[in-house]
Design a protein around this motif. Structure first.
Motif, mmCIF file in Angstrom:
data_model
loop_
_atom_site.group_PDB
_atom_site.id
_atom_site.type_symbol
_atom_site.label_atom_id
_atom_site.label_comp_id
_atom_site.label_asym_id
_atom_site.label_seq_id
_atom_site.Cartn_x
_atom_site.Cartn_y
_atom_site.Cartn_z
ATOM 1 N N ALA A 1 -22.543 -3.347 7.210
ATOM 2 C CA ALA A 1 -23.967 -3.005 7.277
ATOM 3 C C ALA A 1 -24.253 -1.868 6.304
ATOM 4 N N ALA A 2 -25.312 -2.026 5.511
ATOM 5 C CA ALA A 2 -25.612 -1.025 4.475
ATOM 6 C C ALA A 2 -25.758 0.373 5.073
ATOM 7 N N GLU A 3 -26.375 0.492 6.263
ATOM 8 C CA GLU A 3 -26.571 1.835 6.833
ATOM 9 C C GLU A 3 -25.258 2.508 7.220
ATOM 10 N N PHE A 4 -24.200 1.711 7.350
ATOM 11 C CA PHE A 4 -22.905 2.308 7.706
ATOM 12 C C PHE A 4 -22.043 2.599 6.477
ATOM 13 N N GLY A 5 -22.381 1.967 5.348
ATOM 14 C CA GLY A 5 -21.597 2.201 4.132
ATOM 15 C C GLY A 5 -21.266 0.900 3.446
ATOM 16 N N SER A 6 -20.142 0.888 2.733
ATOM 17 C CA SER A 6 -19.776 -0.283 1.934
ATOM 18 C C SER A 6 -18.380 -0.754 2.342
ATOM 19 N N GLU B 1 -11.487 2.686 2.676
ATOM 20 C CA GLU B 1 -11.071 4.089 2.689
ATOM 21 C C GLU B 1 -10.788 4.551 4.127
ATOM 22 N N LEU B 2 -11.621 4.092 5.045
ATOM 23 C CA LEU B 2 -11.355 4.425 6.456
ATOM 24 C C LEU B 2 -9.979 3.902 6.873
ATOM 25 N N PHE B 3 -9.673 2.653 6.484
ATOM 26 C CA PHE B 3 -8.362 2.101 6.836
ATOM 27 C C PHE B 3 -7.245 2.986 6.289
ATOM 28 N N SER B 4 -7.368 3.388 5.022
ATOM 29 C CA SER B 4 -6.244 4.113 4.436
ATOM 30 C C SER B 4 -6.186 5.558 4.944
#
Ligand code: GLC
Ligand code: CA
Length: 535
Positions: free
Chosen positions: A72-77, A83-86
């Motif tokens: 969702a665009a409002e949450f990011g890309s 990046e969250l995973f890593s």
């Protein structure tokens, strides 16, 4: 039983929209979550369950997905997600995603095609009827909506914008498994499966939950993409009892790792009434329900999860605890009671600092579609608005969804802009900064419980025994090899007396001053402790 990482893990649930806003638009987002991973590391959790972050028109805050493979665009890309995973991996934190496959959004490409082209394969991905039957939606009203284009009714067990998928269709099922594989390949560690007990529905026979093919589908899904034993899968199963839980989670059946059962949550409202009819804590009933889950799901035959809160439930302190003098003590009492049982504990964001319900006073402070629908329905049924608002203030889902309280400052440090839901005014005293600074805070009780679980075999394997104590005292032992651990919790603000003929070997955890003498115990309000007994 083969031990898995999730037998020792504590999972932290994040509701992305309300966790941390990084760009001042008032909506929590992925970079916001990344910025708080060190905080979660400090708490000690080793897995995050992320409520949906997929592309969505947000009719039900992301539980209405229009593209399963986009963010969702409002949450990011997608780059933020990777990046969250890593970043999570660097901190040994695993990510569990929400899997919402009972329904899609009506804006999903499948449904758009299904509507436009009745001859398309996608048409059969959904459930159509020429006439509606009496099935009703969880969010109120009929479960059927008329579609002008197709001139037929489609099934939606949730909002009109959440058409139900037709699991009878094998092509659809394969597409879902491929989508799951897409995320597994990106490195996630499992799925929390939204209302998964509804996928076997048989609408013609008025069957919603626990349909005849439910377990066939789950076994097929497991074969297709869940054979890696390190994946955690937890099913949201409102209708589960211990017998059903075994069908889902017995390892040899190869379905799910564990279930969320809701029998204890059911005690929050009057028997045979809907969720809006709140009732106060009945400790004897709670003992019966939780003890049954401890004893009827033995090690190796299934696995349970342990929780008081999630994004659909009111804050436990406001429902059954104390939000006044004993807020901290009752919060620790609920934590100690639950986390020392067998199962995988889940902490819902803000629970670890003792967040409470929001003092809603006007309708425009509300966002949740379920509450808003209920307002209309109750008004039509002749109930006064302020009565309905009282019910919503107690039970409504927005209570769990007001922004996370990070600081005592502006907007609780959640956003530099206008938050999408109001900030609880009590953030001036209840916030993360305060909790971290105070070594006696609720946060550190949770930290201790999380750490204990990572190392203590007795928490996984120990036998459970409910003790016979005064009504308001919940006490049990866990017995493992030659050791016995005693857990005692006073679930009331009244002094309680009890006597246990045992000696203390070691203090494991407490929210109080330890009694010296177990056969003459005087428990103060909300006292809770766990001791290892002399064997
Ligand atoms: C589950 C979710 C809830 C959602 C519903 C429909 O119960 O937890 O938030 O509204 O399913 O997806
Ligand atoms: Ca934002």
């Amino acid at each position: 039983m083969t031990e898995r990482w999730w037998h020792r893990a504590t999972v932290y649930q994040i509701y992305p929209k309300s966790f941390m806003d990084s760009n001042g638009d008032g909506i929590g987002d992925l970079p916001g979550i990344i910025s708080k991973l060190d905080y979660l590391k400090e708490l000690g959790i080793t897995a995050i369950w992320l409520s949906p972050v997929y592309q969505s028109p947000m009719d039900d805050n992301g539980y209405d997905i229009s593209d399963y493979e986009a963010i969702a665009a409002e949450f990011g890309s997608m780059a933020d997600m990777e990046e969250l995973f890593s970043e999570a991996k660097k901190r040994s934190i695993r990510i569990i995603m929400d899997l919402v496959v009972n329904h899609t959004s009506d804006e999903h490409a499948w449904f758009v095609t299904a509507r436009q082209q009745p001859d398309s394969p996608e048409h059969d991905f959904y459930i159509w009827a020429n006439e509606p039957n009496e099935l009703s939606s969880v969010f109120g009203g009929s479960a059927w909506a008329y579609d002008e284009q197709t001139q037929a009714y489609y099934l939606h067990f949730f909002s009109r914008k959440q058409p139900d998928l037709n699991w009878e269709n094998p092509v659809l099922r394969q597409k879902i498994y491929q989508m799951m594989q897409f995320w597994i390949d990106k490195g996630i560690s499992g799925f929390r499966m939204d209302v998964i007990d509804m996928i076997g529905k048989v609408p013609d026979q008025l069957i919603g939950n626990n349909g005849p093919k439910l377990h066939d589908y789950l076994q097929e899904m497991h074969q297709a993409c869940l054979t890696d034993p390190d994946l955690l899968t937890v099913g949201e199963t409102w209708g589960a009892n211990p017998e059903r839980a075994k069908l889902y989670s017995a390892p040899d059946r190869k379905e799910l790792s564990m279930v969320f059962q809701f029998e204890h949550i059911g005690l929050q409202h009057e028997t045979d009434k809907d969720k809006w009819h709140y009732t106060k804590l009945d400790v004897p009933k709670l003992k019966t329900v939780l003890s049954r889950w401890q004893t009827e799901l033995p090690v190796g035959q299934g696995w349970n999860s342990l929780f008081w809160n999630n994004h659909d439930l009111p804050r436990i302190l406001s429902i059954w605890g104390d939000t006044g003098t004993y807020r901290e003590k009752s919060a620790k009492a609920f934590a100690i009671l639950l986390h020392l049982m067998r199962g995988t504990p889940y902490i819902y964001q803000g629970e670890e600092i003792g967040m409470t319900n929001f003092p809603f006073t006007t309708v425009d402070q509300l966002n949740d579609i379920e509450s808003l629908n209920y307002l209309t329905e109750a008004r039509q049924a002749g109930q006064a608005n302020d009565v309905t608002l009282d019910q919503i203030r107690m039970i409504g889902r927005d209570n769990a969804r007001t922004p996370m309280q990070w600081t005592a400052g502006q907007q609780a440090g959640f956003t530099t802009g206008q938050p999408w839901l109001p900030i609880n005014p009590n953030h001036q005293t209840i916030n993360v900064a305060q909790a971290l600074a105070d070594k006696q805070s609720i946060f550190y009780t949770y930290q201790q419980l999380v750490r204990l679980r990572l190392e203590a075999d007795w928490l996984i394997y120990g036998d459970y025994n409910l003790l016979d104590t005064p009504d308001q005292v919940f006490a049990y032992t866990r017995q493992w090899q030659s050791s016995t651990y005693l857990v005692v919790v006073n679930l009331s603000d009244q002094v309680q007396h009890l006597s246990l003929p045992a000696g203390i070997d070691e203090l494991i955890i407490t929210n109080t001053v330890l009694p010296e003498d177990l056969d003459q115990m005087k428990l103060e309000a909300w006292d809770a402790f766990c001791l290892k007994l002399i064997s």
